[in-house]
Design a protein around this motif. Structure first.
Motif, mmCIF file in Angstrom:
data_model
loop_
_atom_site.group_PDB
_atom_site.id
_atom_site.type_symbol
_atom_site.label_atom_id
_atom_site.label_comp_id
_atom_site.label_asym_id
_atom_site.label_seq_id
_atom_site.Cartn_x
_atom_site.Cartn_y
_atom_site.Cartn_z
ATOM 1 N N LYS A 1 37.824 82.757 62.951
ATOM 2 C CA LYS A 1 38.234 82.607 63.589
ATOM 3 C C LYS A 1 37.746 84.167 64.681
ATOM 4 N N THR A 2 38.045 85.222 64.182
ATOM 5 C CA THR A 2 37.959 85.836 64.475
ATOM 6 C C THR A 2 37.201 86.994 64.881
ATOM 7 N N GLN A 3 35.548 86.629 64.307
ATOM 8 C CA GLN A 3 34.542 86.501 64.093
ATOM 9 C C GLN A 3 33.590 85.637 65.726
ATOM 10 N N TYR A 4 33.649 84.279 65.794
ATOM 11 C CA TYR A 4 33.727 83.433 66.929
ATOM 12 C C TYR A 4 34.125 84.519 68.344
ATOM 13 N N PHE A 5 35.688 84.991 68.321
ATOM 14 C CA PHE A 5 36.335 85.942 69.457
ATOM 15 C C PHE A 5 35.128 86.710 70.159
ATOM 16 N N LEU A 6 34.692 87.854 68.291
ATOM 17 C CA LEU A 6 34.186 89.200 68.561
ATOM 18 C C LEU A 6 32.786 88.983 69.350
ATOM 19 N N LYS A 7 32.113 87.781 69.632
ATOM 20 C CA LYS A 7 30.814 87.848 70.400
ATOM 21 C C LYS A 7 31.101 88.064 72.226
ATOM 22 N N TYR A 8 32.892 87.854 72.600
ATOM 23 C CA TYR A 8 33.069 87.959 74.551
ATOM 24 C C TYR A 8 33.596 90.036 74.429
ATOM 25 N N ILE A 9 33.934 90.381 73.439
ATOM 26 C CA ILE A 9 33.554 92.322 73.259
ATOM 27 C C ILE A 9 32.529 93.037 73.419
ATOM 28 N N PHE A 10 32.411 93.660 74.292
ATOM 29 C CA PHE A 10 31.266 94.302 74.481
ATOM 30 C C PHE A 10 31.303 95.939 73.681
ATOM 31 N N TYR A 11 30.600 96.277 73.135
ATOM 32 C CA TYR A 11 30.927 97.620 72.128
ATOM 33 C C TYR A 11 28.847 98.261 72.462
ATOM 34 N N ASN A 12 29.888 99.867 72.933
ATOM 35 C CA ASN A 12 27.953 100.281 72.895
ATOM 36 C C ASN A 12 27.970 101.180 71.598
ATOM 37 N N LYS A 13 27.077 101.279 70.803
ATOM 38 C CA LYS A 13 27.383 102.188 69.239
ATOM 39 C C LYS A 13 25.732 102.372 69.463
ATOM 40 N N ASN A 14 25.404 103.547 68.309
ATOM 41 C CA ASN A 14 24.125 103.513 67.992
ATOM 42 C C ASN A 14 23.970 103.207 66.462
ATOM 43 N N ASN A 15 24.461 103.937 65.481
ATOM 44 C CA ASN A 15 24.171 104.017 64.811
ATOM 45 C C ASN A 15 24.018 102.627 63.495
ATOM 46 N N TYR A 16 23.783 102.689 62.410
ATOM 47 C CA TYR A 16 23.946 101.618 61.242
ATOM 48 C C TYR A 16 24.039 102.095 60.510
ATOM 49 N N CYS A 17 24.605 100.902 59.687
ATOM 50 C CA CYS A 17 25.818 100.947 57.991
ATOM 51 C C CYS A 17 25.688 100.032 56.917
ATOM 52 N N VAL A 18 25.484 100.620 55.630
ATOM 53 C CA VAL A 18 25.456 99.347 54.768
ATOM 54 C C VAL A 18 26.358 99.456 53.891
ATOM 55 N N ILE A 19 26.809 99.033 53.911
ATOM 56 C CA ILE A 19 28.041 98.524 52.816
ATOM 57 C C ILE A 19 27.775 97.725 51.616
ATOM 58 N N ILE A 20 27.994 98.314 50.203
ATOM 59 C CA ILE A 20 27.123 97.615 48.984
ATOM 60 C C ILE A 20 27.977 97.172 48.309
ATOM 61 N N PHE A 21 28.328 96.020 47.922
ATOM 62 C CA PHE A 21 29.640 95.180 47.308
ATOM 63 C C PHE A 21 29.250 95.129 45.542
ATOM 64 N N THR A 22 29.817 95.967 44.659
ATOM 65 C CA THR A 22 29.408 96.216 43.347
ATOM 66 C C THR A 22 30.449 95.707 42.223
ATOM 67 N N SER A 23 30.594 95.675 41.496
ATOM 68 C CA SER A 23 31.754 94.857 40.604
ATOM 69 C C SER A 23 31.960 96.300 39.790
ATOM 70 N N ASN A 24 33.394 96.804 39.112
ATOM 71 C CA ASN A 24 33.997 97.623 38.710
ATOM 72 C C ASN A 24 33.213 97.981 37.046
ATOM 73 N N LYS A 25 33.567 96.567 36.966
ATOM 74 C CA LYS A 25 32.818 96.456 35.833
ATOM 75 C C LYS A 25 31.607 95.994 34.962
ATOM 76 N N GLY A 26 31.079 96.264 33.972
ATOM 77 C CA GLY A 26 29.967 95.405 33.511
ATOM 78 C C GLY A 26 29.993 93.482 32.470
ATOM 79 N N LEU A 27 29.766 93.498 31.947
ATOM 80 C CA LEU A 27 29.699 92.035 31.143
ATOM 81 C C LEU A 27 29.461 90.903 32.282
#
Length: 251
Positions: free
Chosen positions: A47-73
């Motif tokens: 729902k929030t993603q749907y309204f995001l397209k109506y918001i204008f923002y002007n930025k230049n940089n990019y970022c990558v966020i990597i999800f992993t676990s704290n444990k193994g197995l």
């Protein structure tokens, strides 16, 4: 092989079987719990993603966020996530890296990557506390787009996916009084964190359940085989003693 040694090994295998079976059952129970929560969080995120397209923002940089676990197995889920993110980073240079989870931080730190921000959440963190700090929110608001790399269930299979946090297109900016764009973006970023983090955690639990179930089944097979070997050795010793007694009488 002495029967005493076999008995010790049988006890070790039996304990491994109990441990792996318990971990598998714990993962299954947590999966049932988080499955309901993910469905609710998904609706908020979309729902929030749907309204995001109506918001204008002007930025230049990019970022990558990597999800992993704290444990193994948990199988190869962490390695697959890191591999896919590395392929993306090779093609796209000068992108800031943020790690969520111990495994991703350890890998990229060992490989001497510059990590913009390291985020570690507790394993049993509540949904209310699962959010970015104010410093992190301000940091993320400076990026034109943020790419999430995480695990997701697609057609009952675990896949590593790349998610664009901000859409690549905008319509006209909302012209409405009392609408706070920054506040909306902050909520959207936190909703996306909850949704993607819980999805990744759900995949982690599923991988751990499968891995532990496989280990439990294998230990059960080894346990049965060792029991058979023990019985054969005992039977051989009994037969040998009987033959010795018979030979003694013949003498």
């Amino acid at each position: 092989m002495i029967i005493k040694e076999i008995n010790n090994k049988i006890k070790i295998v039996a304990n491994i079987h109990k441990l792996t079976n318990t971990l598998s059952m714990i993962s299954l129970s947590k999966m049932n719990k988080y499955n309901k929560i993910i469905k609710i969080i998904e609706q908020l995120y979309l729902k929030t993603q749907y309204f995001l397209k109506y918001i204008f923002y002007n930025k230049n940089n990019y970022c990558v966020i990597i999800f992993t676990s704290n444990k193994g197995l948990c199988g190869s889920i962490n390695n697959d996530t890191i591999k896919k993110s590395l392929n993306f980073l090779k093609i796209n240079k000068n992108i800031d890296i943020i790690t969520i989870g111990k495994k991703s931080y350890e890998y990229f730190n060992k490989k001497c990557f510059y990590i913009k921000k390291k985020i570690l959440f507790e394993n049993n963190i509540s949904i209310d506390k699962l959010k970015y700090s104010n410093f992190t929110i301000n940091l993320l608001n400076n990026y034109k787009n943020i790419f999430y790399f995480s695990a997701k269930i697609i057609k009952n299979e675990i896949k590593i996916v790349k998610t664009n946090l901000f859409l690549n297109y905008q319509i006209n900016k909302i012209k409405k009084k009392n609408f706070n764009n920054l506040k909306f973006l902050n909520k959207y970023i936190n909703y996306s964190l909850k949704y993607i983090y819980l999805q990744n955690f759900y995949c982690e639990l599923k991988c751990r359940m499968i891995t532990m179930k496989s280990a439990s089944d294998n230990s059960k097979k080894i346990f049965k085989n060792m029991k058979i070997i023990k019985n054969k050795i005992r039977q051989f010793k009994v037969t040998q003693e009987m033959l010795e007694i018979i030979n003694g009488f013949n003498l």
